[in-house]
Design a protein around this motif. Sequence first.
Motif, PDB file in Angstrom:
ATOM      1  N   VAL A 148     -10.051  40.439  51.516  1.00 44.44           N
ATOM      2  CA  VAL A 148      -8.767  41.109  51.700  1.00 44.44           C
ATOM      3  C   VAL A 148      -8.601  42.153  50.605  1.00 44.44           C
ATOM      4  CG1 VAL A 148      -7.516  39.359  50.350  1.00 44.44           C
ATOM      5  CG2 VAL A 148      -6.294  40.718  52.070  1.00 44.44           C
ATOM      6  N   GLN A 149      -7.906  43.207  50.918  1.00 44.93           N
ATOM      7  CA  GLN A 149      -7.647  44.255  49.931  1.00 44.93           C
ATOM      8  C   GLN A 149      -6.538  43.831  48.970  1.00 44.93           C
ATOM      9  OE1 GLN A 149      -6.813  47.880  52.073  1.00 44.93           O
ATOM     10  NE2 GLN A 149      -8.981  48.320  52.363  1.00 44.93           N
ATOM     11  N   PRO A 150      -6.543  44.371  47.773  1.00 41.22           N
ATOM     12  CA  PRO A 150      -5.442  44.084  46.846  1.00 41.22           C
ATOM     13  C   PRO A 150      -4.089  44.393  47.486  1.00 41.22           C
ATOM     14  CG  PRO A 150      -7.208  45.219  45.710  1.00 41.22           C
ATOM     15  CD  PRO A 150      -7.579  45.232  47.172  1.00 41.22           C
ATOM     16  N   GLY A 151      -3.152  43.487  47.261  1.00 43.70           N
ATOM     17  CA  GLY A 151      -1.834  43.617  47.874  1.00 43.70           C
ATOM     18  C   GLY A 151      -1.719  42.932  49.216  1.00 43.70           C
ATOM     19  N   GLY A 152      -2.842  42.492  49.757  1.00 44.22           N
ATOM     20  CA  GLY A 152      -2.825  41.839  51.056  1.00 44.22           C
ATOM     21  C   GLY A 152      -2.436  40.375  50.982  1.00 44.22           C
ATOM     22  N   SER A 153      -2.476  39.729  52.152  1.00 44.58           N
ATOM     23  CA  SER A 153      -2.068  38.330  52.277  1.00 44.58           C
ATOM     24  C   SER A 153      -3.118  37.529  53.027  1.00 44.58           C
ATOM     25  CB  SER A 153      -0.736  38.225  53.024  1.00 44.58           C
ATOM     26  OG  SER A 153       0.305  38.883  52.337  1.00 44.58           O
ATOM     27  N   LEU A 154      -3.162  36.263  52.725  1.00 44.91           N
ATOM     28  CA  LEU A 154      -3.974  35.304  53.461  1.00 44.91           C
ATOM     29  C   LEU A 154      -3.214  33.991  53.518  1.00 44.91           C
ATOM     30  CD1 LEU A 154      -7.624  35.673  52.040  1.00 44.91           C
ATOM     31  CD2 LEU A 154      -6.872  36.241  54.358  1.00 44.91           C
ATOM     32  N   ARG A 155      -3.499  33.221  54.555  1.00 45.02           N
ATOM     33  CA  ARG A 155      -2.977  31.858  54.630  1.00 45.02           C
ATOM     34  C   ARG A 155      -4.143  30.901  54.787  1.00 45.02           C
ATOM     35  NH1 ARG A 155       1.120  28.667  58.755  1.00 45.02           N
ATOM     36  NH2 ARG A 155      -0.701  28.774  60.145  1.00 45.02           N
ATOM     37  N   LEU A 156      -4.272  30.025  53.828  1.00 47.05           N
ATOM     38  CA  LEU A 156      -5.299  29.002  53.881  1.00 47.05           C
ATOM     39  C   LEU A 156      -4.737  27.742  54.532  1.00 47.05           C
ATOM     40  CD1 LEU A 156      -6.828  29.306  50.293  1.00 47.05           C
ATOM     41  CD2 LEU A 156      -7.335  30.654  52.346  1.00 47.05           C
ATOM     42  N   SER A 157      -5.613  27.033  55.230  1.00 48.32           N
ATOM     43  CA  SER A 157      -5.238  25.766  55.850  1.00 48.32           C
ATOM     44  C   SER A 157      -6.219  24.687  55.413  1.00 48.32           C
ATOM     45  CB  SER A 157      -5.265  25.883  57.371  1.00 48.32           C
ATOM     46  OG  SER A 157      -4.371  26.866  57.840  1.00 48.32           O
ATOM     47  N   CYS A 158      -5.728  23.480  55.345  1.00 53.88           N
ATOM     48  CA  CYS A 158      -6.577  22.326  55.053  1.00 53.88           C
ATOM     49  C   CYS A 158      -6.148  21.189  55.969  1.00 53.88           C
ATOM     50  CB  CYS A 158      -6.450  21.917  53.599  1.00 53.88           C
ATOM     51  SG  CYS A 158      -7.244  20.348  53.185  1.00 53.88           S
ATOM     52  N   VAL A 159      -7.058  20.778  56.819  1.00 53.75           N
ATOM     53  CA  VAL A 159      -6.798  19.669  57.728  1.00 53.75           C
ATOM     54  C   VAL A 159      -7.404  18.403  57.146  1.00 53.75           C
ATOM     55  CG1 VAL A 159      -7.089  18.777  60.043  1.00 53.75           C
ATOM     56  CG2 VAL A 159      -6.767  21.224  59.699  1.00 53.75           C
ATOM     57  N   ALA A 160      -6.586  17.365  57.067  1.00 51.38           N
ATOM     58  CA  ALA A 160      -7.027  16.096  56.486  1.00 51.38           C
ATOM     59  C   ALA A 160      -7.203  15.043  57.570  1.00 51.38           C
ATOM     60  CB  ALA A 160      -6.014  15.611  55.457  1.00 51.38           C
ATOM     61  N   SER A 161      -8.168  14.166  57.375  1.00 51.93           N
ATOM     62  CA  SER A 161      -8.379  13.037  58.272  1.00 51.93           C
ATOM     63  C   SER A 161      -8.814  11.841  57.441  1.00 51.93           C
ATOM     64  CB  SER A 161      -9.420  13.366  59.336  1.00 51.93           C
ATOM     65  OG  SER A 161     -10.660  13.696  58.739  1.00 51.93           O
ATOM     66  N   GLY A 162      -8.674  10.649  58.051  1.00 55.70           N
ATOM     67  CA  GLY A 162      -9.092   9.436  57.363  1.00 55.70           C
ATOM     68  C   GLY A 162      -8.063   8.884  56.399  1.00 55.70           C
ATOM     69  N   LEU A 163      -6.832   9.351  56.499  1.00 62.36           N
ATOM     70  CA  LEU A 163      -5.759   8.869  55.630  1.00 62.36           C
ATOM     71  C   LEU A 163      -4.434   8.983  56.362  1.00 62.36           C
ATOM     72  CD1 LEU A 163      -4.974  11.603  52.915  1.00 62.36           C
ATOM     73  CD2 LEU A 163      -5.970  12.078  55.139  1.00 62.36           C
ATOM     74  N   THR A 164      -3.437   8.251  55.870  1.00 59.57           N
ATOM     75  CA  THR A 164      -2.077   8.383  56.396  1.00 59.57           C
ATOM     76  C   THR A 164      -1.454   9.560  55.680  1.00 59.57           C
ATOM     77  OG1 THR A 164      -1.989   5.988  56.739  1.00 59.57           O
ATOM     78  CG2 THR A 164       0.101   7.200  56.784  1.00 59.57           C
ATOM     79  N   PHE A 165      -1.512  10.687  56.337  1.00 59.69           N
ATOM     80  CA  PHE A 165      -1.300  11.975  55.679  1.00 59.69           C
ATOM     81  C   PHE A 165       0.037  12.044  54.941  1.00 59.69           C
ATOM     82  CE2 PHE A 165      -2.263  16.303  54.911  1.00 59.69           C
ATOM     83  CZ  PHE A 165      -1.121  17.071  55.124  1.00 59.69           C
ATOM     84  N   GLU A 166       1.084  11.589  55.564  1.00 55.69           N
ATOM     85  CA  GLU A 166       2.404  11.762  54.952  1.00 55.69           C
ATOM     86  C   GLU A 166       2.569  10.944  53.666  1.00 55.69           C
ATOM     87  OE1 GLU A 166       1.799  10.723  58.017  1.00 55.69           O
ATOM     88  OE2 GLU A 166       3.015   8.970  58.557  1.00 55.69           O
ATOM     89  N   ASN A 167       1.673  10.031  53.417  1.00 50.52           N
ATOM     90  CA  ASN A 167       1.737   9.214  52.207  1.00 50.52           C
ATOM     91  C   ASN A 167       1.015   9.834  51.020  1.00 50.52           C
ATOM     92  OD1 ASN A 167       3.154   7.319  53.656  1.00 50.52           O
ATOM     93  ND2 ASN A 167       1.411   5.932  53.925  1.00 50.52           N
ATOM     94  N   TYR A 168       0.348  10.965  51.256  1.00 49.84           N
ATOM     95  CA  TYR A 168      -0.494  11.553  50.229  1.00 49.84           C
ATOM     96  C   TYR A 168       0.036  12.915  49.786  1.00 49.84           C
ATOM     97  CZ  TYR A 168      -4.198   8.111  50.726  1.00 49.84           C
ATOM     98  OH  TYR A 168      -4.927   6.958  50.724  1.00 49.84           O
TER      99      TYR A 168
END
Length: 126
Positions: free
Chosen positions: A12-32
């Motif tokens: 991305v060029q300076p001044g730009g934006s990105l959105r990173l995502s992380c998908v979790a599995s193998g855990l009770t997500f809301e507890n972590y």
Amino acid sequence: QVQLVESGGGLVQPGGSLRLSCVASGLTFENYAMAWYRQAPGKQREKVAAITGEGNIDDEDSVKDRFSISRDNAKNTVYLQMNSLKPEDTAVYYCNTGGHVGYYEGEYIYTVGDYWGQGTQVTVSA
């Protein structure tokens, strides 16, 4: 077993934006609590931001005006919205979980956990 899979990195060029995502599995997500770390070439890995299952946030002063962390417990996903990107934000960004969250002097503080994703490269360059 716990698995974390990041996506969303890129060039991305300076001044730009990105959105990173992380998908979790193998855990009770809301507890972590979930966190984002980054590691630039030749530097130590550093925490960028973390968020508890309830949505309380620990973010670093160096990026808090430009980056924001959020989560969707229904999708087992944590996000990092990065705006006004600078060349010094260039790094591999990692998702982390399994850490401890403390509350100290009005702030939540996340301590790194044992589970890491494979990382996603973010390069900020003209």
